[in-house]
Motif scaffolding. Structure first.
Motif, PDB file in Angstrom:
ATOM      1  N   UNK A   1     -11.676  -8.988  -2.939  1.00  0.00           N
ATOM      2  CA  UNK A   1     -10.494  -9.779  -3.295  1.00  0.00           C
ATOM      3  C   UNK A   1      -9.285  -8.880  -3.581  1.00  0.00           C
ATOM      4  N   UNK A   2      -8.115  -9.325  -3.152  1.00  0.00           N
ATOM      5  CA  UNK A   2      -6.889  -8.542  -3.313  1.00  0.00           C
ATOM      6  C   UNK A   2      -6.620  -8.198  -4.781  1.00  0.00           C
ATOM      7  N   UNK A   3      -6.881  -9.132  -5.684  1.00  0.00           N
ATOM      8  CA  UNK A   3      -6.622  -8.862  -7.104  1.00  0.00           C
ATOM      9  C   UNK A   3      -7.506  -7.738  -7.625  1.00  0.00           C
ATOM     10  N   UNK A   4      -8.738  -7.698  -7.153  1.00  0.00           N
ATOM     11  CA  UNK A   4      -9.667  -6.636  -7.576  1.00  0.00           C
ATOM     12  C   UNK A   4      -9.194  -5.279  -7.064  1.00  0.00           C
ATOM     13  N   UNK A   5      -8.805  -5.225  -5.794  1.00  0.00           N
ATOM     14  CA  UNK A   5      -8.334  -3.972  -5.211  1.00  0.00           C
ATOM     15  C   UNK A   5      -7.038  -3.534  -5.879  1.00  0.00           C
ATOM     16  N   UNK A   6      -6.148  -4.481  -6.152  1.00  0.00           N
ATOM     17  CA  UNK A   6      -4.894  -4.175  -6.824  1.00  0.00           C
ATOM     18  C   UNK A   6      -5.149  -3.549  -8.192  1.00  0.00           C
ATOM     19  N   UNK A   7      -6.104  -4.097  -8.931  1.00  0.00           N
ATOM     20  CA  UNK A   7      -6.461  -3.544 -10.240  1.00  0.00           C
ATOM     21  C   UNK A   7      -6.914  -2.093 -10.100  1.00  0.00           C
ATOM     22  N   UNK A   8      -7.805  -1.822  -9.153  1.00  0.00           N
ATOM     23  CA  UNK A   8      -8.331  -0.464  -8.976  1.00  0.00           C
ATOM     24  C   UNK A   8      -7.245   0.501  -8.498  1.00  0.00           C
ATOM     25  N   UNK A   9      -6.383   0.051  -7.591  1.00  0.00           N
ATOM     26  CA  UNK A   9      -5.300   0.914  -7.111  1.00  0.00           C
ATOM     27  C   UNK A   9      -4.335   1.234  -8.245  1.00  0.00           C
ATOM     28  N   UNK A  10      -4.075   0.261  -9.112  1.00  0.00           N
ATOM     29  CA  UNK A  10      -3.218   0.502 -10.262  1.00  0.00           C
ATOM     30  C   UNK A  10      -3.824   1.554 -11.190  1.00  0.00           C
ATOM     31  N   UNK A  11      -5.118   1.457 -11.426  1.00  0.00           N
ATOM     32  CA  UNK A  11      -5.798   2.440 -12.276  1.00  0.00           C
ATOM     33  C   UNK A  11      -5.686   3.843 -11.679  1.00  0.00           C
ATOM     34  N   UNK A  12      -5.854   3.937 -10.365  1.00  0.00           N
ATOM     35  CA  UNK A  12      -5.762   5.242  -9.689  1.00  0.00           C
ATOM     36  C   UNK A  12      -4.337   5.789  -9.727  1.00  0.00           C
ATOM     37  N   UNK A  13      -3.356   4.902  -9.597  1.00  0.00           N
ATOM     38  CA  UNK A  13      -1.957   5.348  -9.702  1.00  0.00           C
ATOM     39  C   UNK A  13      -1.659   5.858 -11.108  1.00  0.00           C
ATOM     40  N   UNK A  14      -2.099   5.120 -12.103  1.00  0.00           N
ATOM     41  CA  UNK A  14      -1.859   5.536 -13.487  1.00  0.00           C
ATOM     42  C   UNK A  14      -2.520   6.864 -13.816  1.00  0.00           C
ATOM     43  N   UNK A  15      -3.624   7.176 -13.145  1.00  0.00           N
ATOM     44  CA  UNK A  15      -4.314   8.443 -13.390  1.00  0.00           C
ATOM     45  C   UNK A  15      -3.631   9.609 -12.687  1.00  0.00           C
ATOM     46  N   UNK A  16      -2.710   9.311 -11.776  1.00  0.00           N
ATOM     47  CA  UNK A  16      -2.006  10.370 -11.062  1.00  0.00           C
ATOM     48  C   UNK A  16      -2.715  10.875  -9.826  1.00  0.00           C
ATOM     49  N   UNK A  17      -3.754  10.160  -9.372  1.00  0.00           N
ATOM     50  CA  UNK A  17      -4.504  10.595  -8.194  1.00  0.00           C
ATOM     51  C   UNK A  17      -4.044   9.922  -6.910  1.00  0.00           C
ATOM     52  N   UNK A  18      -3.342   8.793  -7.039  1.00  0.00           N
ATOM     53  CA  UNK A  18      -2.910   7.998  -5.892  1.00  0.00           C
ATOM     54  C   UNK A  18      -1.455   7.601  -6.109  1.00  0.00           C
ATOM     55  N   UNK A  19      -0.701   7.518  -5.007  1.00  0.00           N
ATOM     56  CA  UNK A  19       0.678   7.054  -5.085  1.00  0.00           C
ATOM     57  C   UNK A  19       0.894   5.955  -4.060  1.00  0.00           C
ATOM     58  N   UNK A  20       1.925   5.156  -4.279  1.00  0.00           N
ATOM     59  CA  UNK A  20       2.222   4.064  -3.355  1.00  0.00           C
ATOM     60  C   UNK A  20       3.659   4.177  -2.878  1.00  0.00           C
ATOM     61  N   UNK A  21       3.886   3.583  -1.699  1.00  0.00           N
ATOM     62  CA  UNK A  21       5.237   3.489  -1.156  1.00  0.00           C
ATOM     63  C   UNK A  21       5.326   2.199  -0.351  1.00  0.00           C
TER      64      UNK A  21
END
Length: 119
Positions: free
Chosen positions: A46-66
């Motif tokens: 589900x998109x909401x689940x993936x969004x949650x995990x991507x947000x966690x990874x962004x907050x940790x500094x391991x992933x970025x979005x554009x």
């Protein structure tokens, strides 16, 4: 990278889905992948689940979005990942391991973009 940064990064990838996402983004390279494509690759999560995990990874500094058009593209932050590996290896053999020193130096050069083969 200090100990607190390492703890935050390790906490982020201590979840199976987040670890799979990071590994996927490392394989893909600097071009990244859209959230929808990530969800699809993870079996249609589900998109909401993936969004949650991507947000966690962004907050940790391991992933970025554009933003690209209507899509948000996520990619691994290769310097942060190499810093995490270096954090673990830095004091290998009481700081006197030429092999680890060479590996750390090579990780630090990684951008996630293809390069010419190293001789």
């Amino acid at each position: 990278m200090d100990e607190n940064q390492a703890l935050t990064a390790f906490a982020a990838i201590s979840n199976q889905t987040r670890l799979r996402i990071v590994r996927m983004l490392v394989i893909i390279g600097a071009g990244g992948r859209s959230a929808g494509a990530i969800a699809e690759a993870l079996g249609g999560a589900p998109a909401s689940r993936i969004s949650f995990h991507l947000n966690q990874l962004e907050e940790s500094g391991l992933v970025e979005s554009r933003r690209e058009g209507r899509s948000i593209i996520y990619s691994a932050i290769f310097p942060a990942l190499s810093d995490l590996v270096a954090f673990l290896m830095r004091d290998c053999c009481e700081g006197h391991c030429a092999v680890c020193d060479k590996a750390i130096a090579l990780f630090a050069k990684c951008t996630g973009r293809p390069t010419d083969p190293v001789d």
